[in-house]
Design a protein around this motif. Structure first.
Motif, mmCIF file in Angstrom:
data_model
loop_
_atom_site.group_PDB
_atom_site.id
_atom_site.type_symbol
_atom_site.label_atom_id
_atom_site.label_comp_id
_atom_site.label_asym_id
_atom_site.label_seq_id
_atom_site.Cartn_x
_atom_site.Cartn_y
_atom_site.Cartn_z
ATOM 1 N N ILE A 258 0.852 -1.208 0.000
ATOM 2 C CA ILE A 258 0.000 0.000 0.000
ATOM 3 C C ILE A 258 0.888 1.258 0.000
ATOM 4 N N MET A 259 1.925 1.229 0.827
ATOM 5 C CA MET A 259 2.811 2.407 0.905
ATOM 6 C C MET A 259 3.533 2.624 -0.417
ATOM 7 N N GLU A 260 3.996 1.539 -1.020
ATOM 8 C CA GLU A 260 4.707 1.675 -2.302
ATOM 9 C C GLU A 260 3.784 2.220 -3.391
ATOM 10 N N LYS A 261 2.540 1.742 -3.392
ATOM 11 C CA LYS A 261 1.576 2.256 -4.386
ATOM 12 C C LYS A 261 1.363 3.750 -4.226
ATOM 13 N N ASN A 262 1.506 4.233 -2.999
ATOM 14 C CA ASN A 262 1.310 5.656 -2.744
ATOM 15 C C ASN A 262 2.600 6.466 -2.866
ATOM 16 N N GLY A 263 3.637 5.865 -3.406
ATOM 17 C CA GLY A 263 4.849 6.619 -3.732
ATOM 18 C C GLY A 263 5.968 6.544 -2.707
ATOM 19 N N THR A 265 9.224 5.074 -0.810
ATOM 20 C CA THR A 265 10.368 4.259 -1.247
ATOM 21 C C THR A 265 11.107 3.739 -0.015
ATOM 22 N N ASN A 266 12.086 2.859 -0.263
ATOM 23 C CA ASN A 266 12.887 2.255 0.824
ATOM 24 C C ASN A 266 11.997 1.723 1.945
ATOM 25 N N GLY A 282 8.412 3.963 5.542
ATOM 26 C CA GLY A 282 8.819 4.272 4.185
ATOM 27 C C GLY A 282 9.088 5.757 4.024
ATOM 28 N N VAL A 283 9.930 6.083 3.041
ATOM 29 C CA VAL A 283 10.414 7.450 2.837
ATOM 30 C C VAL A 283 9.652 8.099 1.683
#
Ligand code: GLN
Length: 284
Positions: A258-263, A265-266, A282-283
């Motif tokens: 979910i976090m990666e889908k929202n942009g 990273t790391n 996440g950053v």
């Protein structure tokens, strides 16, 4: 009149028969609270008789605990990260797992950094207050949907003398437009209600019967808040700002994606002391 030892033995047997876990420890904690001593100091006072007032209060406490009321609500406070927090039925009792969330944040930043922090779903205020105590140059804004929870959090802010650096806002993260805070925060942290609707009824009686349901479950799939907070946080964080979540057992990979889908990273996952994946960060 019964002695300390006799009262403890009767009470722990009573709690055990009711099915309360760690009956003896609960009996000891409640009596220690009444006698204003440490739990282990009871051992030095085994032969001391309880007076009428102490006996009456103890009976009331043990009856309540026997009905599965958490002992923190009975005594009115809980310990979190070595600090004392006032709690009542309007706030979730701070959990040891959440100490890992705080610890993960504290490990990332030098103590003297001037940070702007947002805490979403503050409850007793345990997260913002612990962060503000341990990051003395930081400023924290906390939001919660419950006016009653904010009253408790304000008492805790008073207790820890943090009025100048910790602010509370009554707001619903799912509906509120926090646009005026875009690009503001270095850190956003949340321990949202993450239990699925179907799982809620299977939790311990202490939780189901006493803790605020809106602090525990999203009444959906357990991921509702991660989705909405990830989306909004990406706007609210500054460049390189970090979002830190506590997650329920088995949710870390889904929250990561979910976090990666929202942009973000790391994106990293941290385990708790029971080796359960517990924190996702996440950053921006
Ligand atoms: N932030 C509070 C805690 O971590 C409350 C969380 C909640 O109510 N879901 O204990």
């Amino acid at each position: 009149m019964l002695t300390v030892l006799e009262s403890l033995e009767l009470s722990s047997k009573f709690l055990d028969n009711k099915g309360v876990e760690s009956a003896r420890m609960n009996a000891e904690l409640l009596l220690a609270h009444i006698l204003e001593c440490k739990r282990l100091d009871l051992y030095l006072r085994f032969n001391q008789p309880l007076n009428k007032n102490e006996t009456d209060i103890y009976r009331n406490y043990i009856t309540r605990r026997g009905n599965f009321e958490p002992y923190q609500y009975i005594i009115g406070d809980a310990e979190f990260y070595g600090l004392k927090f006032i709690v009542d039925k309007n706030v979730l009792i701070p959990r040891p797992e959440t100490e890992i969330l705080v610890e993960t944040i504290l490990e990332k930043y030098p103590k003297d950094e001037e940070l702007k922090i947002l805490d979403i779903g503050t409850g007793s205020g345990n997260i913002p207050i612990t962060l503000a105590v341990n990051l003395p140059e930081s400023k924290v804004i906390s939001i919660d949907i419950s006016a009653e929870a904010i009253k408790v959090a304000e008492q805790n802010r008073e207790l820890h003398d943090l009025k100048s650096r910790v602010g509370f806002i009554k707001s619903d993260i799912l509906t509120e437009n926090l646009e005026k805070y875009n690009n503001t925060f270095n850190i956003i942290v949340s321990n949202p209600p993450y239990v699925k609707k179907e799982e809620f009824g299977t939790l311990q009686k202490e939780i189901v019967d006493f803790e605020p349901d809106i602090a525990v479950t999203d009444f959906e799939d357990g991921l509702k808040f991660y989705k909405e907070i990830s989306r909004k946080s990406h706007l609210l964080l500054r460049e390189k700002g970090i979002l830190f979540f506590e997650v329920g057992q088995g949710q870390a990979e889904e929250v990561k994606s979910i976090m990666e889908k929202n942009g973000f990273t790391n994106v990293e996952i941290q385990k708790d002391l029971s080796d359960i994946e517990r924190v996702v960060l996440g950053v921006k």
